[in-house]
Design a protein around this motif. Structure first.
Motif, PDB file in Angstrom:
ATOM      1  N   HIS A  51       0.809  -1.217   0.000  1.00 25.03           N
ATOM      2  CA  HIS A  51       0.000   0.000   0.000  1.00 25.03           C
ATOM      3  C   HIS A  51       0.846   1.273   0.000  1.00 25.03           C
ATOM      4  O   HIS A  51       0.368   2.331  -0.436  1.00 25.03           O
ATOM      5  N   LEU A  52       2.084   1.180   0.488  1.00 24.89           N
ATOM      6  CA  LEU A  52       2.907   2.379   0.674  1.00 24.89           C
ATOM      7  C   LEU A  52       4.197   2.374  -0.131  1.00 24.89           C
ATOM      8  O   LEU A  52       4.972   3.332  -0.051  1.00 24.89           O
ATOM      9  N   ALA A  53       4.466   1.315  -0.889  1.00 22.72           N
ATOM     10  CA  ALA A  53       5.744   1.233  -1.615  1.00 22.72           C
ATOM     11  C   ALA A  53       5.928   2.424  -2.545  1.00 22.72           C
ATOM     12  O   ALA A  53       7.029   2.977  -2.657  1.00 22.72           O
ATOM     13  N   ALA A  54       4.864   2.843  -3.217  1.00 22.47           N
ATOM     14  CA  ALA A  54       4.978   3.966  -4.153  1.00 22.47           C
ATOM     15  C   ALA A  54       5.127   5.295  -3.429  1.00 22.47           C
ATOM     16  O   ALA A  54       5.827   6.197  -3.908  1.00 22.47           O
ATOM     17  N   ASP A  55       4.501   5.426  -2.264  1.00 21.01           N
ATOM     18  CA  ASP A  55       4.558   6.680  -1.507  1.00 21.01           C
ATOM     19  C   ASP A  55       4.414   6.364  -0.015  1.00 21.01           C
ATOM     20  O   ASP A  55       3.293   6.249   0.499  1.00 21.01           O
ATOM     21  N   PRO A  56       5.521   6.227   0.699  1.00 22.30           N
ATOM     22  CA  PRO A  56       5.454   5.865   2.129  1.00 22.30           C
ATOM     23  C   PRO A  56       4.783   6.910   3.004  1.00 22.30           C
ATOM     24  O   PRO A  56       4.496   6.629   4.171  1.00 22.30           O
ATOM     25  N   SER A  57       4.533   8.104   2.474  1.00 17.09           N
ATOM     26  CA  SER A  57       3.924   9.151   3.304  1.00 17.09           C
ATOM     27  C   SER A  57       2.396   9.109   3.300  1.00 17.09           C
ATOM     28  O   SER A  57       1.752   9.895   4.001  1.00 17.09           O
ATOM     29  N   VAL A  58       1.795   8.203   2.537  1.00 15.55           N
ATOM     30  CA  VAL A  58       0.337   8.117   2.457  1.00 15.55           C
ATOM     31  C   VAL A  58      -0.248   7.773   3.835  1.00 15.55           C
ATOM     32  O   VAL A  58       0.175   6.791   4.461  1.00 15.55           O
ATOM     33  N   PRO A  59      -1.210   8.540   4.333  1.00 15.16           N
ATOM     34  CA  PRO A  59      -1.810   8.229   5.643  1.00 15.16           C
ATOM     35  C   PRO A  59      -2.778   7.048   5.538  1.00 15.16           C
ATOM     36  O   PRO A  59      -3.288   6.727   4.464  1.00 15.16           O
ATOM     37  N   PHE A  60      -3.008   6.402   6.669  1.00 19.45           N
ATOM     38  CA  PHE A  60      -3.965   5.295   6.748  1.00 19.45           C
ATOM     39  C   PHE A  60      -4.584   5.324   8.133  1.00 19.45           C
ATOM     40  O   PHE A  60      -4.387   6.293   8.884  1.00 19.45           O
ATOM     41  N   ARG A  61      -5.344   4.271   8.502  1.00 23.09           N
ATOM     42  CA  ARG A  61      -6.041   4.294   9.780  1.00 23.09           C
ATOM     43  C   ARG A  61      -5.591   3.146  10.666  1.00 23.09           C
ATOM     44  O   ARG A  61      -5.254   2.053  10.193  1.00 23.09           O
ATOM     45  N   VAL A  62      -5.593   3.442  11.958  1.00 18.85           N
ATOM     46  CA  VAL A  62      -5.360   2.452  13.005  1.00 18.85           C
ATOM     47  C   VAL A  62      -6.657   2.335  13.786  1.00 18.85           C
ATOM     48  O   VAL A  62      -7.198   3.338  14.269  1.00 18.85           O
ATOM     49  N   ARG A  63      -7.160   1.099  13.910  1.00 19.63           N
ATOM     50  CA  ARG A  63      -8.485   0.942  14.511  1.00 19.63           C
ATOM     51  C   ARG A  63      -8.496  -0.221  15.501  1.00 19.63           C
ATOM     52  O   ARG A  63      -7.837  -1.252  15.287  1.00 19.63           O
ATOM     53  N   ALA A  64      -9.227  -0.025  16.575  1.00 17.49           N
ATOM     54  CA  ALA A  64      -9.491  -1.039  17.603  1.00 17.49           C
ATOM     55  C   ALA A  64     -10.653  -0.498  18.426  1.00 17.49           C
ATOM     56  O   ALA A  64     -11.041   0.679  18.270  1.00 17.49           O
ATOM     57  N   PRO A  65     -11.252  -1.316  19.290  1.00 18.68           N
ATOM     58  CA  PRO A  65     -12.334  -0.786  20.136  1.00 18.68           C
ATOM     59  C   PRO A  65     -11.886   0.457  20.899  1.00 18.68           C
ATOM     60  O   PRO A  65     -10.891   0.427  21.628  1.00 18.68           O
ATOM     61  N   GLY A  66     -12.552   1.559  20.692  1.00 17.69           N
ATOM     62  CA  GLY A  66     -12.229   2.814  21.360  1.00 17.69           C
ATOM     63  C   GLY A  66     -11.181   3.636  20.647  1.00 17.69           C
ATOM     64  O   GLY A  66     -10.856   4.748  21.093  1.00 17.69           O
ATOM     65  N   ILE A  67     -10.630   3.138  19.531  1.00 14.78           N
ATOM     66  CA  ILE A  67      -9.587   3.863  18.804  1.00 14.78           C
ATOM     67  C   ILE A  67      -9.894   3.819  17.313  1.00 14.78           C
ATOM     68  O   ILE A  67     -10.116   2.753  16.739  1.00 14.78           O
TER      69      ILE A  67
END
Length: 652
Positions: A51-67
């Motif tokens: 997902h990031l090989a082309a552009d390591p600065s691309v944001p994504f999401r971190v998810r868990a219960p309450g986060i």
């Protein structure tokens, strides 16, 4: 599962997350990860790579219960993101939440101070994509093998669900996360994992993360269920004061995290060795980047040594920090407080009277900046050696390489060896050695006292410009990065490996006892002194050649010097092809004479030459003569490792 085990699993669940696209468009999760410090998530690099090989600065999401937070890649260990498979030592990535710290309160796993690789049962945690929806999974697993330096093999009959790559492996016995899930096996059960000690390969970022980890756990945070990791570690025992408890460890690591970090790995190693009364730990020395890493050396197997040993180490750290103006009052106060709990009063001086090893005592001002560091003889300090074996039968020069480390106290140990089939051409050696040799040098360098580097190769290849090698593509403007300007770099004759002969040993013993030296111009035009001249040369005379050692007449002169016991020599690796010497040769001989006349012991010569090379790097005038000059410093008292039983032949 026991009640304690269930509580541990709940803590692991609270710290584990899954990673997914920032768009939240229903696409499946990328993989799992887990919080190792406030705002810091550790995951597998391959989870992010596609997902990031082309552009390591691309944001994504971190998810868990309450986060549910935006995050970005901080660093990964990948050297070649396009490589089809990711080796274990590169399959780690550190992710950082983009939001302000504290906005998303969360649990953090506990990471042990020991660097040993786990074997036996554990719990594998991570997220599974469903159906019907993403949910947390925890399965029983077992490590039944190791691979390379950081790889862990998960037993074949373990069924790891998809999506758990990057999740934590929890050791129910120690109550710590010991690894990270790397992959399932294709079309069969079991899988692979990465030992958590690989986190140290992040270097300075590892220091930052672990300091945050230890501060967070040091505040004794409680989960909603009322638990914390420390309270669930190990089997409860009566606290008599003699044992080093999980609570002791937590407080000590919190206090160490507040100190300036150690300047180098040998400082940590020396203090740990002194704490153990010079009794070495088993299984070699791991990377030592923080003071906490030093406490990880104070174990036998998985069990900590007695509290006095840890307190001795902490007292050494305190004295080292105090001697350099650091604030360590909190650590000193806690050492005294903890010592009062130790019932064996007569042994308290074992801690209070700890003295710094001589090598760690500060050297004042100007003397520290330009002091001459003697080259270590037996029992006087470490050396690193690169052995370059020529490939027999190759049409052009090629070498197989080995890296050896000699602590000066016993036999040298093989650190890493060439695994190639054809070896490497001379111009390719720098690139292939950059990572393993750079890693070894960083691990063994003292602050302001880099470990000497010996390069051993056949004398006909002595014109290999090893002092010009550089490992840093990007360096400060005033730092060229050349090895010869940073450390003592010397050449050794590979044909002398193994037991030294009498001529060589006797001449070295004579020279080691002298306090004055002079140069010997061994090439007068084309004439080469005979073997008798070399054998009868006075001990204080050091051969100097204005010609290369790899072609005549320099080759003959070097051969005669080696055959007749000379262990030190200077020569010009490029030299001149004319029969008559140009004026620059007179400069060379005069400057070498000036250098060798300035020393008061044989062991000063390599560092005196390093000073001149450093001045060249700093663009000092009148030093250019030394740029093409090489030095042989071949000490028979520390012989090279013996030759392998089988020759290194060129493959058919």
């Amino acid at each position: 599962m026991s009640e304690r085990g269930e509580r541990l699993c709940e803590l692991a669940r609270a710290a584990t997350v899954h990673l997914l696209s920032a768009e939240d468009d229903g696409r499946p999760l990328w993989g799992s990860g887990f919080f190792v410090a406030p705002g810091w998530v550790l995951t597998a690099a391959h989870v992010l790579r596609q997902h990031l090989a082309a552009d390591p600065s691309v944001p994504f999401r971190v998810r868990a219960p309450g986060i549910d937070a935006e995050a970005c890649l901080e660093r990964w260990l990948l050297t070649e993101p396009s490589r089809p498979t990711v080796p274990p030592e590169e399959d780690l990535a550190l992710v950082r939440l983009a939001d302000v710290p504290g906005r998303h309160p969360h649990e953090c796993v506990w990471l042990a101070d020991r660097a040993g690789r786990h074997s036996g049962p554990l719990k594998a945690c991570g997220y599974h994509p469903g159906p019907p929806e993403t949910h947390f999974r925890i399965v029983d697993a077992e490590i039944n093998g190791h691979e390379d330096t950081y790889g862990l093999i998960i037993k074949p009959d373990i069924d790891l669900p998809s999506g758990v790559s990057g999740g934590p492996l929890v050791d129910p016995d120690s109550g710590a996360v010991v690894g990270l899930i790397k992959s399932r096996r294709r079309q069969q059960d079991g899988g692979k994992a990465v030992a958590i000690s690989a986190l140290r390969r992040f270097g300075k970022t590892y220091r930052e993360v672990m300091a945050a980890h230890d501060r967070w756990h040091g505040d004794e945070p409680m989960s909603p269920a009322g638990d914390n990791w420390i309270d669930l570690q190990g089997t409860p025992v009566a606290d008599s004061g003699e044992c080093w408890t999980p609570a002791d460890r937590r407080e000590a690591l919190r206090l160490l995290a507040e100190l300036p970090p150690p300047p180098d790995a040998p400082t940590v190693e020396l203090l740990a060795k002194k704490a153990r009364s010079s009794n070495l730990w088993p299984d070699g020395t791991p990377d030592l980047l923080t003071w906490r890493d030093g406490t990880g050396l104070l174990y036998e197997g998985g069990r900590p040594l007695e509290a006095l040993t840890f307190l001795r180490y902490l007292k050494g750290v305190e004295k080292y920090t105090r001697a350099r103006g650091g604030d360590c009052e909190a650590l000193a106060g806690w050492i005294d407080k903890r010592l009062r709990k130790e019932p064996r009063r007569p042994m308290h001086d074992f801690v209070r009277e700890v003295a710094l090893p001589d090598a760690l005592r500060p050297v004042p001002g100007e003397r520290a900046r330009r002091r001459v560091i003697s080259y270590p003889g037996p029992g006087e300090g470490p050396t690193v050696a690169v052995l370059l074996d020529p490939v027999i039968g190759a049409q052009s020069p090629r070498f197989f390489w080995q890296l050896w480390y000699d602590d000066g106290e016993g036999q040298p140990t093989l650190y890493e060896a060439d695994g190639s089939v054809h070896g490497f051409r001379p111009e390719g050696l720098v690139q292939v050695l950059r990572e393993p040799l750079g890693r070894l040098l960083r691990a063994k360098d003292h602050d302001g006292r880099p470990v000497p580097l010996e390069v051993a190769l056949p004398s006909v290849y002595f014109d290999t410009a090893v002092h010009r090698w550089r490992f840093d593509d990007i360096a400060q403007l005033n730092d060229t990065g050349h090895l010869g300007a940073r450390r003592r770099v010397v050449l050794r004759a590979l044909e002398r490996r193994g037991e030294p002969d009498k001529l060589w040993s006797d001449r070295w013993q004579t020279m080691a006892g002298l306090r004055r030296f002079g140069s010997w111009r061994t090439l007068a035009e084309q004439a080469v002194p005979g073997s008798r001249d070399h054998r009868n040369a006075e001990g204080y005379r050091i051969p100097v050649m204005c010609r290369p050692a790899g072609r005549d007449p320099g080759r003959t002169a070097m051969r005669r010097a080696l055959d007749n016991g000379h262990g030190v020599a200077f020569w010009h690796i490029e030299g001149h092809s004319s029969r008559a010497c140009p004026e620059s040769c007179d400069t060379l001989y005069a400057k070498v004479e000036e250098l060798v006349c300035s020393v008061t012991s044989l062991a000063e010569i390599p560092d005196r030459l390093r000073h001149v090379r450093q001045d060249i790097s700093d663009h000092e005038a009148d030093c250019a003569w030394a740029e093409p000059v090489a030095l042989m410093y071949d000490d028979p008292r520390r012989p090279l490792p013996p030759e392998e039983a089988e020759p290194l032949d060129a493959p058919l």
